[in-house]
Design an enzyme around this catalytic site. Structure first.
Site, PDB file in Angstrom:
ATOM      1  N   GLY A 272      40.773  40.283  42.195  1.00  0.00           N
ATOM      2  CA  GLY A 272      39.607  40.366  43.072  1.00  0.00           C
ATOM      3  C   GLY A 272      39.783  41.390  44.183  1.00  0.00           C
ATOM      4  O   GLY A 272      38.842  42.115  44.523  1.00  0.00           O
ATOM      5  N   SER A 273      40.974  41.466  44.738  1.00  0.00           N
ATOM      6  CA  SER A 273      41.203  42.412  45.838  1.00  0.00           C
ATOM      7  C   SER A 273      41.023  43.849  45.347  1.00  0.00           C
ATOM      8  O   SER A 273      40.412  44.682  46.026  1.00  0.00           O
ATOM      9  CB  SER A 273      42.613  42.249  46.407  1.00  0.00           C
TER      10      SER A 273
ATOM     11  N   GLN B 271      34.429  33.691  44.454  1.00  0.00           N
ATOM     12  CA  GLN B 271      34.353  32.238  44.617  1.00  0.00           C
ATOM     13  C   GLN B 271      33.159  31.640  43.870  1.00  0.00           C
ATOM     14  O   GLN B 271      33.114  30.443  43.627  1.00  0.00           O
ATOM     15  CB  GLN B 271      34.232  31.870  46.103  1.00  0.00           C
TER      16      GLN B 271
ATOM     17  N   SER C 264      37.487  37.478  39.873  1.00  0.00           N
ATOM     18  CA  SER C 264      38.928  37.286  39.737  1.00  0.00           C
ATOM     19  C   SER C 264      39.180  36.096  38.816  1.00  0.00           C
ATOM     20  O   SER C 264      38.450  35.109  38.858  1.00  0.00           O
ATOM     21  CB  SER C 264      39.551  37.023  41.108  1.00  0.00           C
TER      22      SER C 264
ATOM     23  N   HIS D 260      42.016  34.048  38.562  1.00  0.00           N
ATOM     24  CA  HIS D 260      42.827  32.877  38.962  1.00  0.00           C
ATOM     25  C   HIS D 260      42.077  31.854  39.810  1.00  0.00           C
ATOM     26  O   HIS D 260      42.612  30.788  40.102  1.00  0.00           O
ATOM     27  CB  HIS D 260      44.125  33.327  39.656  1.00  0.00           C
TER      28      HIS D 260
ATOM     29  N   THR E  78      48.128  50.752  31.366  1.00  0.00           N
ATOM     30  CA  THR E  78      48.102  49.984  30.126  1.00  0.00           C
ATOM     31  C   THR E  78      47.517  48.602  30.402  1.00  0.00           C
ATOM     32  O   THR E  78      47.901  47.945  31.370  1.00  0.00           O
ATOM     33  CB  THR E  78      49.534  49.861  29.558  1.00  0.00           C
TER      34      THR E  78
ATOM     35  N   CYS F   7      45.460  33.439  53.205  1.00  0.00           N
ATOM     36  CA  CYS F   7      46.194  34.632  53.612  1.00  0.00           C
ATOM     37  C   CYS F   7      46.638  34.520  55.060  1.00  0.00           C
ATOM     38  O   CYS F   7      47.624  35.103  55.454  1.00  0.00           O
ATOM     39  CB  CYS F   7      45.333  35.880  53.475  1.00  0.00           C
TER      40      CYS F   7
HETATM   41  C1  LIG Z   1      40.630  35.111  46.225  1.00  0.00           C
HETATM   42  C2  LIG Z   1      39.552  36.002  46.667  1.00  0.00           C
HETATM   43  C3  LIG Z   1      39.668  37.395  46.581  1.00  0.00           C
HETATM   44  C4  LIG Z   1      40.924  38.058  46.106  1.00  0.00           C
HETATM   45  O1  LIG Z   1      41.148  37.899  44.738  1.00  0.00           O
HETATM   46  P1  LIG Z   1      42.618  38.156  44.157  1.00  0.00           P
HETATM   47  O2  LIG Z   1      42.455  38.068  42.692  1.00  0.00           O
HETATM   48  O3  LIG Z   1      43.479  37.055  44.721  1.00  0.00           O
HETATM   49  O4  LIG Z   1      43.038  39.503  44.624  1.00  0.00           O
HETATM   50  C5  LIG Z   1      38.614  38.167  46.984  1.00  0.00           C
HETATM   51  N1  LIG Z   1      37.496  37.619  47.453  1.00  0.00           N
HETATM   52  C6  LIG Z   1      37.339  36.288  47.560  1.00  0.00           C
HETATM   53  C7  LIG Z   1      36.066  35.748  48.069  1.00  0.00           C
HETATM   54  C8  LIG Z   1      38.356  35.437  47.180  1.00  0.00           C
HETATM   55  O5  LIG Z   1      38.203  34.120  47.305  1.00  0.00           O
END
Ligand SMILES: *Cc1c(COP(=O)(O)O)cnc(C)c1O
Length: 391
Positions: free
Chosen positions: A71-72, A180, A200, A202, A238, A325
């Site tokens: 996500g980041s 989210q 994302s 996870h 890759t 974080c």
């Molecule tokens: C967790 C999260 C991210 C970051 O995602 P990662 O896969 O951990 O880098 C970005 N935005 C929101 C709203 C999140 O909850």
């Protein structure tokens, strides 16, 4: 003692079906998706199958999905990629909000140092952006608007389709961080009027280190990662085949169970909120109705979030205070400050976030252990005496 994992907004347990889907690609199916022999061709097919599943979960075309490292990275790619091209047309203004995820906010501070002007819209006490305030903030220099679909701390759901419509009218690119929201609210990139959308794996019982950016057909971004021509030349490196396959499986599960999940999680959330608000001088943060089905964010006056978390942990409950974080640091939550809470209150928040794996028994257990913990901490708190005297 019961163990209750109530921090699903930070990350989720990988689901058994997702794990099983990934396993072959961690073992025998190790081919490089760019290779021309069968081992590579099979890996490529698995990546494309996952792309179709992720696309289907948000009503996009497979060709509009770029897999990323999470996500980041998706947020950085959307924002920096759009900004770099816009700068060439002398459009150096970006609009966002003060309570975005740090992946967005820190990408914006990076651009600010490079001469961009950043406008952060107010989110008001309920954590909602007002479309008319967005419209008023747009100037001829505005290159991009980025507003998250669902806030990771207080769960607020934005009127994304209306914000997107304002952007369309003004011919401004619109990005939303929907990390989210996936699996918790219906996502349809067409109905939402978005150009760019971050995801994302996870956060939806998939693996860490893999995500996606939806890039609407016709929208061009500068690359964030240069190198080989993977992901149709948009993201070099890759492919993380196993991770991508896991993401595809998780996205399909998230989309398939959506309606049922929303019902179940809403019931857990409502019981949790009603029970917790029985505690004196407690409050719910974020909008009462426009919020993620599994999100509860509370403040208890006179209490430090950190001490609350440690005491809950001793009772087997994993939760968070502020965002994951920052909860290692003693910073107050930037999200709670943005909705107007004073510093001392923004320090004392408790976020409980539920997933498919939580049950009503989990909620009842939290409601059993939480009130005595709050009471004990208040007895020890010098603040608490003063708060009681002051009113
Ligand atoms: C967790 C999260 C991210 C970051 O995602 P990662 O896969 O951990 O880098 C970005 N935005 C929101 C709203 C999140 O909850």
């Amino acid at each position: 003692m019961r163990n209750v994992y109530a921090d699903n907004a930070a990350t989720t347990r990988i689901s058994p079906a997702v794990f099983d889907a990934m396993l072959p690609y961690l073992k025998d199916e190790y081919g490089n998706p760019s290779s021309l022999y069968r081992l590579g061709v099979r890996a490529k097919a698995a990546v494309e199958e996952a792309r179709r599943k992720v696309a289907a979960a948000i009503n996009a075309e497979p060709g509009e999905i770029v897999f990323t490292g999470g996500g980041s990275e998706s947020d950085n790619f959307a924002i920096k990629g759009a900004a770099e091209l816009a700068a060439k047309k002398m459009k150096k203004h970006i609009i966002s909000t003060a309570f975005e995820h740090h992946a967005v906010l820190h990408a914006l501070s990076h651009l600010k140092k490079q001469g961009f002007t950043i406008t952060l819209l107010p989110v008001h006490e309920n954590g909602l952006v007002r479309p008319e305030e967005l419209a008023a903030a747009i100037t001829p220099e505005t290159a991009l608007v980025s507003v998250m679909t669902a806030n990771n701390e207080i769960g607020t759901l934005q009127p994304v389709a209306r914000l997107g419509a304002v952007c369309r009218e003004n011919k401004v690119l619109f990005h939303t961080d929907a990390v989210q929201a996936l699996g918790s609210v219906p996502l349809d990139v067409k109905a939402m009027n978005v150009d760019l959308l971050s995801l994302s794996a996870h956060k939806i019982h998939g693996p860490k280190g893999v995500g996606a950016l939806f890039v609407k057909k016709g929208v061009v971004l500068a690359n964030l990662i240069d190198g080989g021509s993977q992901e149709r030349g948009k993201r070099a490196g890759t492919e993380n085949t196993a991770g991508i396959v896991g993401f595809g499986a998780a996205a399909a599960l998230a989309a398939a169970g959506l309606e049922e999940r929303v019902k179940r999680l809403t019931a857990l959330r409502e019981r949790m909120i009603a029970g917790a608000l029985q505690i004196e001088r407690s409050r719910l943060n974020g909008d009462r109705i426009n919020r993620l089905p599994g999100n509860v964010n509370l403040c208890f006056e006179g209490i430090e979030g950190e001490s609350l978390l440690l005491m809950l942990d001793l009772k087997g409950v994993s939760a968070s205070s502020g965002s994951a974080c920052t909860s290692g640091a003693l910073d107050p939550s930037h999200v709670l400050l943005a909705i107007g809470l004073p510093h001392e209150v923004a320090h004392g928040s408790l976020r409980l976030s539920f997933s498919d794996e939580n049950t009503m028994e989990d909620v009842d257990y939290i409601l059993e252990v939480l009130p005595p913990i709050v009471e004990r901490l208040r007895v020890m708190s010098p603040l608490w005496d003063r708060i009681q005297l002051s009113t």
